[in-house]
Every structure is written in C-alpha cells, then in structure tokens.
Design an enzyme around this catalytic site. Sequence first.
Site, PDB file in Angstrom:
ATOM      1  N   HIS A 100       0.834  -1.212   0.000  1.00 20.94           N
ATOM      2  CA  HIS A 100       0.000   0.000   0.000  1.00 20.94           C
ATOM      3  C   HIS A 100       0.861   1.251   0.000  1.00 20.94           C
ATOM      4  CE1 HIS A 100       0.430   0.982   4.374  1.00 20.94           C
ATOM      5  NE2 HIS A 100       0.511  -0.340   4.509  1.00 20.94           N
ATOM      6  N   ASP A 102      -0.327   4.410   0.912  1.00 22.14           N
ATOM      7  CA  ASP A 102      -0.636   5.452   1.910  1.00 22.14           C
ATOM      8  C   ASP A 102       0.149   5.189   3.187  1.00 22.14           C
ATOM      9  OD1 ASP A 102      -2.247   3.158   2.452  1.00 22.14           O
ATOM     10  OD2 ASP A 102      -3.604   4.365   3.675  1.00 22.14           O
ATOM     11  N   ASP A 132       6.647   0.802   6.291  1.00 22.07           N
ATOM     12  CA  ASP A 132       5.199   0.567   6.215  1.00 22.07           C
ATOM     13  C   ASP A 132       4.574   1.599   5.291  1.00 22.07           C
ATOM     14  OD1 ASP A 132       2.550  -0.098   6.684  1.00 22.07           O
ATOM     15  OD2 ASP A 132       2.471   0.793   8.670  1.00 22.07           O
ATOM     16  N   GLU A 166      -5.025   1.709   2.762  1.00 27.69           N
ATOM     17  CA  GLU A 166      -4.916   0.593   3.713  1.00 27.69           C
ATOM     18  C   GLU A 166      -4.990   1.066   5.151  1.00 27.69           C
ATOM     19  OE1 GLU A 166      -2.847  -2.245   6.454  1.00 27.69           O
ATOM     20  OE2 GLU A 166      -2.371  -0.163   6.013  1.00 27.69           O
ATOM     21  N   GLU A 167      -4.396   2.225   5.436  1.00 29.47           N
ATOM     22  CA  GLU A 167      -4.326   2.695   6.824  1.00 29.47           C
ATOM     23  C   GLU A 167      -5.683   3.175   7.339  1.00 29.47           C
ATOM     24  OE1 GLU A 167      -1.961   2.072   8.643  1.00 29.47           O
ATOM     25  OE2 GLU A 167      -0.080   2.058   7.512  1.00 29.47           O
ATOM     26  N   ASP A 193       1.535 -10.386   1.222  1.00 32.07           N
ATOM     27  CA  ASP A 193       1.329  -8.991   1.649  1.00 32.07           C
ATOM     28  C   ASP A 193       2.333  -8.646   2.758  1.00 32.07           C
ATOM     29  OD1 ASP A 193       0.227  -6.463   1.936  1.00 32.07           O
ATOM     30  OD2 ASP A 193      -1.697  -7.134   2.747  1.00 32.07           O
ATOM     31  N   HIS A 440       4.516   3.418  12.536  1.00 36.52           N
ATOM     32  CA  HIS A 440       3.471   4.303  13.090  1.00 36.52           C
ATOM     33  C   HIS A 440       4.060   5.204  14.185  1.00 36.52           C
ATOM     34  CE1 HIS A 440      -0.354   1.931  11.700  1.00 36.52           C
ATOM     35  NE2 HIS A 440       0.626   1.859  10.809  1.00 36.52           N
TER      36      HIS A 440
HETATM   37  C1  LIG Z   1       7.706 -15.500  18.924  1.00 39.54           C
HETATM   38  C2  LIG Z   1       7.504 -14.404  18.041  1.00 39.54           C
HETATM   39  C3  LIG Z   1       7.776 -13.009  18.608  1.00 39.54           C
HETATM   40  C4  LIG Z   1       7.118 -12.030  17.721  1.00 39.54           C
HETATM   41  C5  LIG Z   1       7.144 -10.621  18.161  1.00 39.54           C
HETATM   42  C6  LIG Z   1       6.105  -9.834  17.413  1.00 39.54           C
HETATM   43  C7  LIG Z   1       6.702  -8.851  16.477  1.00 39.54           C
HETATM   44  C8  LIG Z   1       5.688  -8.176  15.627  1.00 39.54           C
HETATM   45  C9  LIG Z   1       6.216  -7.998  14.269  1.00 39.54           C
HETATM   46  C10 LIG Z   1       5.621  -7.332  13.336  1.00 39.54           C
HETATM   47  C11 LIG Z   1       4.287  -6.718  13.443  1.00 39.54           C
HETATM   48  C12 LIG Z   1       4.182  -5.515  12.582  1.00 39.54           C
HETATM   49  C13 LIG Z   1       2.784  -5.317  12.105  1.00 39.54           C
HETATM   50  C14 LIG Z   1       2.864  -4.603  10.774  1.00 39.54           C
HETATM   51  C15 LIG Z   1       1.586  -4.621  10.018  1.00 39.54           C
HETATM   52  C16 LIG Z   1       0.849  -3.379  10.303  1.00 39.54           C
HETATM   53  C17 LIG Z   1      -0.028  -2.952   9.205  1.00 39.54           C
HETATM   54  C18 LIG Z   1      -0.885  -1.840   9.734  1.00 39.54           C
HETATM   55  O1  LIG Z   1      -0.393  -0.872  10.255  1.00 39.54           O
HETATM   56  N1  LIG Z   1      -2.196  -1.979   9.635  1.00 39.54           N
HETATM   57  C19 LIG Z   1      -3.143  -1.068  10.232  1.00 39.54           C
HETATM   58  C20 LIG Z   1      -4.427  -1.175   9.449  1.00 39.54           C
HETATM   59  C21 LIG Z   1      -5.425  -0.191   9.907  1.00 39.54           C
HETATM   60  C22 LIG Z   1      -6.757  -0.431   9.251  1.00 39.54           C
HETATM   61  C23 LIG Z   1      -7.765   0.538   9.773  1.00 39.54           C
HETATM   62  N2  LIG Z   1      -8.465   0.030  10.869  1.00 39.54           N
HETATM   63  C24 LIG Z   1      -3.401  -1.508  11.672  1.00 39.54           C
HETATM   64  O2  LIG Z   1      -3.299  -2.685  11.989  1.00 39.54           O
HETATM   65  O3  LIG Z   1      -3.710  -0.637  12.499  1.00 39.54           O
HETATM   66 ZN   LIG Z   2       1.056  -1.241   6.349  1.00 38.99          ZN
HETATM   67 ZN   LIG Z   3       0.486   0.847   8.990  1.00 39.20          ZN
END
Ligand SMILES: CCCCCCCC/C=C\CCCCCCCC(=O)N[C@@H](CCCCN)C(=O)O
Ligand SMILES: [Zn+2]
Ligand SMILES: [Zn+2]
Length: 478
Positions: A100, A102, A132, A166-167, A193, A440
């Site tokens: 994405h 944005d 991101d 997406e955000e 993705d 973020h």
């Molecule tokens: C044993 C394993 C240890 C793992 C530790 C966890 C580490 C986490 C790693 C990565 C997570 C990053 C998440 C990235 C994706 C985020 C995408 C995003 O920002 N999406 C938004 C969408 C908003 C939609 C509107 N409601 C969000 O989720 O807020």
């Molecule tokens: Zn994202």
């Molecule tokens: Zn994001």
Amino acid sequence: KGLGGQKHQRASQIPSQFSQGERVAMKEALKGAIHIPTVSFGPKELNTTALAEFGEYIRSVFPTVFKTSFVQHEVIGEYSHLFTVQGSDPSLQPYMLLAHSDVVPAPDEGWEVPPFSGLERDGFIHGRGTLDNKNSVMAILQALELLLLRNYIPRRSFFIALGHDEEISGHNGAQKIAALLQARGVQLAFIVDEGNFILDGFIPNLKKPFAIIAVTEKGAINLMLQVNTTPGHSSAPPKETSIGILAAAVSRLEQTPMPNMFGSGLLKTTLQELAHEFPFPTNIILSNLWLFGPLVSRLIERNYITNALVRTTTALTMFNAGVKVNVIPPVAQAIINFRVDPAQTVQEVLELVKNIVADNRVQFQVLSAFDPLPVSPSDHQALGYQLLRQTIRSVFPEVNIVAPGVCIGNTDSRHYANLTTGIYRFNPLYLNPQSFRSIHGINEKISVRAYETQVKFIFEFVQNADTDQEPVPHLHEL
Ligand SMILES: CCCCCCCC/C=C\CCCCCCCC(=O)N[C@@H](CCCCN)C(=O)O
Ligand SMILES: [Zn+2]
Ligand SMILES: [Zn+2]
C-alpha cells in the site's frame, strides 16, 4: 522439506545481481516515493493531491513496467493500482503481490530527520513509509522493472495490487480491487502482503534471527463507550459525572486484560519450531510445552510486544468530554481499539467487555469490527508458503528458522479472502524491537542494503513462482 525437484522450473534463473547504476537508481526511486506525503489522516481524509502525484511518480521511475505489452495497468478507486502481468503458461494459477502507498500521519516532532524528506544518512533512508509500506510498493515495481529490462517473461501470471487507503481500512482500494477480480472470476494460488518480518531481538536469550510468515491476522473492534448525565453548574457537582463514570469504566478495562489464550493457537507451534535454537535450559522448556506451558505463557505476557501474541489486546485510543470549565459535562465518549486473538471472536470479546464494565450507565456502540482471519496452510503442499520459505533460504542463508505465525496488525490482504485460501504476510526485512516501535511511530527508516535485499528477494521470488510443480510432501529435509 518444501518444494519438490527443480526439473520443471525454468532452465536458468536470471541472476539477482544489480549494477552500481541500478543500485543507485533503486534507492533514489525509494527516496522520491518517501518525499510524496500520501497520508491517510482519517476515515475520509486522504491527501489526494499526493496520491495523484504518486501515480505519476511510479509511471516516471518504472517506464518499462508501464510500456510492456503483457503488463496491463488499471487505476482503481481513483488512486489504487492494479497490474496484471500475463504469464506464458495459462495452466498455472496466478498469484498476487500486495502493498500500500498510503502512510499514517507523521508530525515533525521527535524525528531525527523530517519524516517526508527521504534523506539518506549513515546508510539509512529515513522517513514515513520506509517500512510501512512504500518499501514494498517500490521494491515490487523495481524488481519487475529490472526483470523486464532483462527480457524476462513470466510463465505464471501474477497481479500486483497497490492500495491507497490501507491505513483507513482499504474500502476504496483493496476492497474494490478484490470485487473487480471476483467479478472477473479470478481465483488465486496465493497472496503475499506485508505483515511479518525476520525478527531479531524480540526474545531474550535468542540471539539468532528467525523468519515468521504470518498465516493469519488478528481481528479488530473499534468500540465506543458513552456516558450521558444531566448537565448543570459545576459549583454544585453530583457525586459522579459522565467523565468520572466513563474513566472508571475504561480504567477497569485497561486493568483487566483479556484472557491469555496461549495454548489454543499457533504460537505454541511457532515456539516449538524455535526450541532447538535456544540454549539450555530454554530449549528443553520450549520442547516440553505440555509441562512448561503455563510458565512460558506468563513470561510471554510480561513483554508488551509478545503479550499481543497471547491475548486480545485492549488499547484506549480516544477520549472526549467536556464543553466548558464550569459546566458539568453532559456526555463523555471513549474509543477502545481491541485486536482480537485468533482463538476468540468479536462476539466473545464484546461479552467479556460488558461483564468487565458492569455498569449499565455505560452505552456501547460498535463502530467497526471483524473476526480474526482464517489460518492459511503452511504444510508441504502450500505453494505460497513454500515459495517464501525457499526464497528466504536463498536470500537470507543465515536464517535457519522459518515458521508460521500470527500478524498482530491488520493488512489489506483480508479483503481478498474470497479469492484464495493462501494468504501470507511477510516482508523480507529484518525487524528489531526499535524498528518495530518506529512503525506508526518516529524515526522510521530502512537501510539502503536492506532495501536492495528486498528488491533482490522479490526478483528471485517471482522467478521461483514460475515452477509448475505443486509442492510435494517430503519425509526428510532436502
Ligand atoms: C515468537 C515471536 C515473537 C514475535 C514478536 C512480534 C513482532 C511483531 C512484528 C511485526 C508486526 C508488525 C505489524 C505490521 C503490520 C501493520 C499494518 C498496519 O499498520 N495496519 C493497520 C491497518 C489499519 C486499518 C484501519 N483500521 C493496523 O493494523 O492498524
Ligand atoms: Zn502497512
Ligand atoms: Zn500501517
């Protein structure tokens, strides 16, 4: 384990080596993309000028993509982009790469360099969207541009879908692209993705990085809590005001975490796969979760990042009340953002919330909600998963472990659930806790080398996907 023999793959792969000039051009292209402030501010508030400029920008930096006869380009929902790359073998089911364009807002405060400068400093490109997710938008198009310049023609068709909202939930981008593809009768072999990474430094004692491919993502609820009381003169206040009642309710929610679901989900599998990488005695503990499960689950919930892997999280994100310093507030409102553990449903969480609040003066309104996503296959037959695994092994040979896991954030891929059962969320980048906080947050940045490696990963992945073999079961490691 993994994909079967190579005899049906293309005879020779195009080497993923880039000239000095190409490497300079690719980082400059990313810097230019960061410079365009394609911010999604709120539900209907986007910087449409910047999004239009971004559309022009990708045309100018990836001219070969836009002029190749077998690459079709369509603009969807005004600012999203759908590319259809026609493969030479129609018997192979197509797949799709998502990203994405944005980004979330980035006020200047706290940044070492201005967030939309795209400045390069100490080997890093700085700015909002470097992780991101403009890195993926640009790396996907960059890899395709470089492949096309080397006269590559894919065997397997694929789509590239670049959402612009997406955000703010993807309603005008991903959702419209998904509807269009569904109307065209498209079914996809798999989708890749954003969402998870090669994780480094998230688990104490585990020095080695490990790749987690997210095969599901948490659900989400935005819940508004509201309390109405009779307004009046602040010189003679009632025993409780709407603000006090609401504050007590949200505080109860914050102080009462949702149940720890360790043991009912994927995390157990992930940890078992990591077990032999730990020193003694952690390796023994993780290999015997039937015995040490309760201990491990308590340790995991102590850290706020890993805590998100074992339960539905509760984040108080907005609070609004009061009209004047000397008026008893007639109404107080709070919004709580829950991320629903894959072992629970939206309905179950809402029941728990009402029981915790236990105050009928508090009204609830669900602003938006969706359940956790289905778990995509990660077995030896799962083409998308195995292709990712194969490419991780080749591009990151130092990474010994590739394991399925949960994405704690949400992604555009959830809108495509009708088109495929194989949705994989993985960014071919290292992520440590500090870079996690920058997503973020402030000082988001990507190293030039990491970005080049992301381009290389996609360059190899697309070629690996040309296999006409279904992954086959293996009894032994190859
Ligand atoms: C044993 C394993 C240890 C793992 C530790 C966890 C580490 C986490 C790693 C990565 C997570 C990053 C998440 C990235 C994706 C985020 C995408 C995003 O920002 N999406 C938004 C969408 C908003 C939609 C509107 N409601 C969000 O989720 O807020
Ligand atoms: Zn994202
Ligand atoms: Zn994001």
